[in-house]
Design an enzyme around this catalytic site. Structure first.
Site, mmCIF file in Angstrom:
data_model
loop_
_atom_site.group_PDB
_atom_site.id
_atom_site.type_symbol
_atom_site.label_atom_id
_atom_site.label_comp_id
_atom_site.label_asym_id
_atom_site.label_seq_id
_atom_site.Cartn_x
_atom_site.Cartn_y
_atom_site.Cartn_z
ATOM 1 N N SER A 73 0.720 -1.104 -0.127
ATOM 2 C CA SER A 73 -0.152 -0.176 -0.131
ATOM 3 C C SER A 73 0.878 1.291 0.030
ATOM 4 C CB SER A 73 -0.875 0.048 1.287
ATOM 5 O OG SER A 73 -0.159 0.240 2.478
ATOM 6 N N LYS A 94 0.325 4.668 6.847
ATOM 7 C CA LYS A 94 0.007 5.254 5.635
ATOM 8 C C LYS A 94 0.880 6.972 6.014
ATOM 9 C CE LYS A 94 -3.166 2.337 4.558
ATOM 10 N NZ LYS A 94 -3.027 1.270 3.491
#
Length: 247
Positions: free
Chosen positions: A31, A92
Site C-alpha cells: 500500500s 499510511k
C-alpha cells in the site's frame, strides 16, 4: 542471581526503549509503494506525537487521550491502529488535518478545493521493487511543500474495476476535529481514509490511535526466498535501502 538480574535489567531497558523511544515494524503489503516495499523493516519514533494507550505494550494500561500530545504534520508517514479494529497496525501518509477538505476527482487529489501538483516521474516498482509498466510514478507536492512519490495504475483491467472508481472519485471529505485523513502512496492499492472500516479501510483516524512516526529503514529483504534457505539471504538483502531516511 547476578545473571538473572542482568537479564531482568536488559529486558526492562528494551521494554522502555520500545515503549517510549523507538519500535520496529515491518511492511507486509504494497500500500505504500514506491516509498515502502514488502520486506522493509523500519523504526517508528514513539515520542513524536506523545503517548496514548496504543503506545504501550499490549495497549496496557488503558486510558483515553494522549500524554504530551502533538499533532502530525501533513506528509508524515505514520503508524496507527485501525479504528474499530485497534489490534491491527496500519502505516499510511498523513494527507489532511482537522478542518481541511479532501477529495479525489478523476484520480487527482484535491485539498481545500485546490489540485495537488504532481509531475510524472517514470514507472513504479512492484511491491518487491521490480519495475513494471502497469503503473506510473508521480512526484506529488502537498500544500505544505512536502514532496513524495506516488503510484497510479494505468492497467485497464484495474481502472475499469468498481474499487478503482470508488478510490478515484470520492465525496468531498471534511476532516473532523481530533482526527486526520491518511492515504497510501500506492493510490490504487491502499485501504485508507477513502474507505470506511466496514469496507476494510480506516475512515477518519482519531489522533489517539497514533502509534508513532516512521523515521528510517534499518533493513530490507526480498520476500521471495524461503526463510530456511540461509544461503540465499545475502543475495536477497536490498543493500541500497539500508538505513534510508523516511523524513
Amino acid at each position: 542471581m547476578d545473571n538473572v538480574k542482568t537479564i531482568i535489567y536488559a529486558g526492562l531497558i528494551a521494554i522502555g526503549i520500545r515503549t517510549f523511544l523507538f519500535e520496529p515494524f515491518n511492511i507486509p503489503s504494497a500500500s505504500m509503494v514506491p516509498t515502502l516495499l514488502v520486506g522493509d523493516y523500519l523504526f517508528v519514533s514513539k515520542y513524536s506525537y506523545g503517548y496514548s494507550q496504543y503506545s504501550m505494550p499490549l495497549s496496557f494500561p488503558s486510558f483515553s487521550g494522549r500524554i504530551l500530545g502533538h499533532a502530525p504534520r501533513q506528509g508524515d508517514i505514520v503508524v496507527f491502529r485501525q479504528p474499530g479494529h485497534e489490534s491491527i497496525d496500519f502505516i499510511k501518509r498523513v494527507i489532511a488535518l482537522p478542518g481541511q477538505h479532501v477529495q479525489v476527482k478523476g484520480g487527482q487529489l484535491y485539498i481545500d478545493g485546490k489540485e495537488v501538483a504532481r509531475q510524472e516521474a517514470g514507472h513504479c516498482p512492484d511491491e518487491e521493487g521490480n519495475y513494471e509498466s502497469q503503473s506510473v510514478r508521480y512526484l506529488e507536492t502537498l500544500p505544505d511543500g512536502v514532496k513524495h512519490y506516488i503510484c497510479k495504475v494505468v492497467d485497464p483491467a484495474v481502472t475499469n474495476s468498481m474499487t478503482y472508481q470508488e478510490a478515484n472519485d470520492t465525496p468531498d471529505f471534511l476532516v473532523p476535529a481530533g482526527t486526520f485523513f491518511a492515504m497510501g502512496d500506492n493510490r490504487d492499492n491502499s485501504a485508507d481514509s477513502r474507505f470506511q472500516p466496514s469496507q476494510g479501510g480506516v475512515g477518519f483516524v482519531p489522533m489517539e490511535n497514533l502509534v508513532g512516526r516512521a523515521e528510517f529503514l534499518f533493513f530490507s529483504v526480498d520476500a521471495d526466498a524461503p526463510w530456511w534457505q540461509v544461503w540465499r539471504w545475502p543475495g536477497e538483502i536490498r543493500w541500497d535501502r539500508l538505513f534510508d531516511s523516511l523524513r
